[in-house]
Motif scaffolding. Structure first.
Motif, mmCIF file in Angstrom:
data_model
loop_
_atom_site.group_PDB
_atom_site.id
_atom_site.type_symbol
_atom_site.label_atom_id
_atom_site.label_comp_id
_atom_site.label_asym_id
_atom_site.label_seq_id
_atom_site.Cartn_x
_atom_site.Cartn_y
_atom_site.Cartn_z
ATOM 1 N N ARG A 1 31.346 53.951 -4.788
ATOM 2 C CA ARG A 1 31.472 55.214 -4.614
ATOM 3 C C ARG A 1 32.235 55.850 -5.743
ATOM 4 O O ARG A 1 32.470 57.149 -5.526
ATOM 5 C CB ARG A 1 32.566 55.560 -3.212
ATOM 6 N N ILE A 2 32.439 55.497 -6.722
ATOM 7 C CA ILE A 2 33.155 55.993 -7.902
ATOM 8 C C ILE A 2 32.181 56.885 -8.778
ATOM 9 O O ILE A 2 31.039 56.241 -8.970
ATOM 10 C CB ILE A 2 33.815 54.859 -8.738
ATOM 11 N N VAL A 3 32.518 57.834 -9.130
ATOM 12 C CA VAL A 3 31.817 58.770 -9.952
ATOM 13 C C VAL A 3 32.790 59.024 -11.140
ATOM 14 O O VAL A 3 34.010 59.515 -10.806
ATOM 15 C CB VAL A 3 31.283 60.032 -9.407
ATOM 16 N N ILE A 4 32.386 58.959 -12.400
ATOM 17 C CA ILE A 4 33.165 59.535 -13.524
ATOM 18 C C ILE A 4 32.315 60.372 -14.391
ATOM 19 O O ILE A 4 31.429 60.239 -14.753
ATOM 20 C CB ILE A 4 33.444 58.264 -14.425
ATOM 21 N N GLU A 5 33.156 61.521 -14.506
ATOM 22 C CA GLU A 5 32.665 62.575 -15.219
ATOM 23 C C GLU A 5 33.545 62.594 -16.366
ATOM 24 O O GLU A 5 34.548 62.457 -16.607
ATOM 25 C CB GLU A 5 32.652 64.022 -14.518
ATOM 26 N N GLN A 6 32.639 63.144 -17.801
ATOM 27 C CA GLN A 6 33.465 63.199 -18.848
ATOM 28 C C GLN A 6 32.873 64.667 -19.509
ATOM 29 O O GLN A 6 31.858 65.040 -19.547
ATOM 30 C CB GLN A 6 33.369 62.128 -19.782
ATOM 31 N N THR A 7 33.925 65.283 -20.117
ATOM 32 C CA THR A 7 33.965 66.407 -21.006
ATOM 33 C C THR A 7 34.427 66.293 -22.392
ATOM 34 O O THR A 7 35.417 65.450 -22.498
ATOM 35 C CB THR A 7 34.463 67.492 -20.372
ATOM 36 N N ILE B 1 44.502 53.632 -7.592
ATOM 37 C CA ILE B 1 44.449 54.114 -8.883
ATOM 38 C C ILE B 1 45.808 54.889 -9.379
ATOM 39 O O ILE B 1 46.090 54.550 -10.769
ATOM 40 C CB ILE B 1 43.538 55.185 -8.905
ATOM 41 N N ILE B 2 46.348 55.637 -8.850
ATOM 42 C CA ILE B 2 47.660 56.066 -9.371
ATOM 43 C C ILE B 2 48.946 55.148 -9.129
ATOM 44 O O ILE B 2 49.475 54.842 -10.098
ATOM 45 C CB ILE B 2 48.164 57.393 -8.261
ATOM 46 N N VAL C 1 38.561 50.854 -13.283
ATOM 47 C CA VAL C 1 38.780 51.368 -11.966
ATOM 48 C C VAL C 1 37.768 50.493 -10.790
ATOM 49 O O VAL C 1 38.398 50.410 -9.764
ATOM 50 C CB VAL C 1 38.122 52.817 -12.225
ATOM 51 N N LYS C 2 36.568 49.966 -11.101
ATOM 52 C CA LYS C 2 35.795 49.337 -10.368
ATOM 53 C C LYS C 2 36.715 48.117 -9.889
ATOM 54 O O LYS C 2 36.515 47.318 -8.571
ATOM 55 C CB LYS C 2 34.481 48.883 -10.856
ATOM 56 N N LYS D 1 36.401 60.311 -9.681
ATOM 57 C CA LYS D 1 36.472 60.667 -8.171
ATOM 58 C C LYS D 1 36.334 59.300 -7.664
ATOM 59 O O LYS D 1 35.225 58.480 -7.539
ATOM 60 C CB LYS D 1 35.183 61.502 -8.006
ATOM 61 N N ILE D 2 37.127 59.122 -6.644
ATOM 62 C CA ILE D 2 37.207 58.022 -5.747
ATOM 63 C C ILE D 2 37.403 58.544 -4.284
ATOM 64 O O ILE D 2 37.808 59.498 -3.916
ATOM 65 C CB ILE D 2 38.305 57.306 -6.085
ATOM 66 N N VAL D 3 37.184 57.584 -3.312
ATOM 67 C CA VAL D 3 37.676 57.906 -1.974
ATOM 68 C C VAL D 3 39.123 58.014 -1.650
ATOM 69 O O VAL D 3 39.932 57.389 -2.405
ATOM 70 C CB VAL D 3 36.950 56.695 -1.012
#
Length: 86
Positions: A35-41, A61-62, A26-27, A52-54
């Protein structure tokens, strides 16, 4: 002020190195990697990564018709498959 948007990647039966791989991919694609935030569950079937991106990076990304997002999912799943075969 930049607004963040999210995209999800669900990878069944994943390992811990996928976070680093996803972050690296992604980077390399986005304009604002800081500004990237990656959360995982995690659940019994696998991991869900929330990226999460701007807003201006969402299209990167898409991709056209979702091709980039699909390619990212394929790379992550391939990584899991390759690790299981070792």
């Amino acid at each position: 002020r930049l607004i963040t948007y999210s995209i999800c990647f669900y990878i069944p039966m994943s390992d811990t190195s996928l976070y680093d791989l996803l972050e690296y991919i992604v980077k390399g694609i986005v304009e604002f990697p800081e500004r990237i935030v990656i959360e995982q569950t995690e659940d019994h079937e696998g991991k869900l990564f929330l990226v999460k991106i701007v807003q201006s990076d969402m299209g990167r990304i898409i991709g056209k018709g979702g091709q980039t997002a699909k390619a990212i999912r394929t790379l992550l799943r391939s990584s899991v498959k390759n690790n299981k075969e070792k």
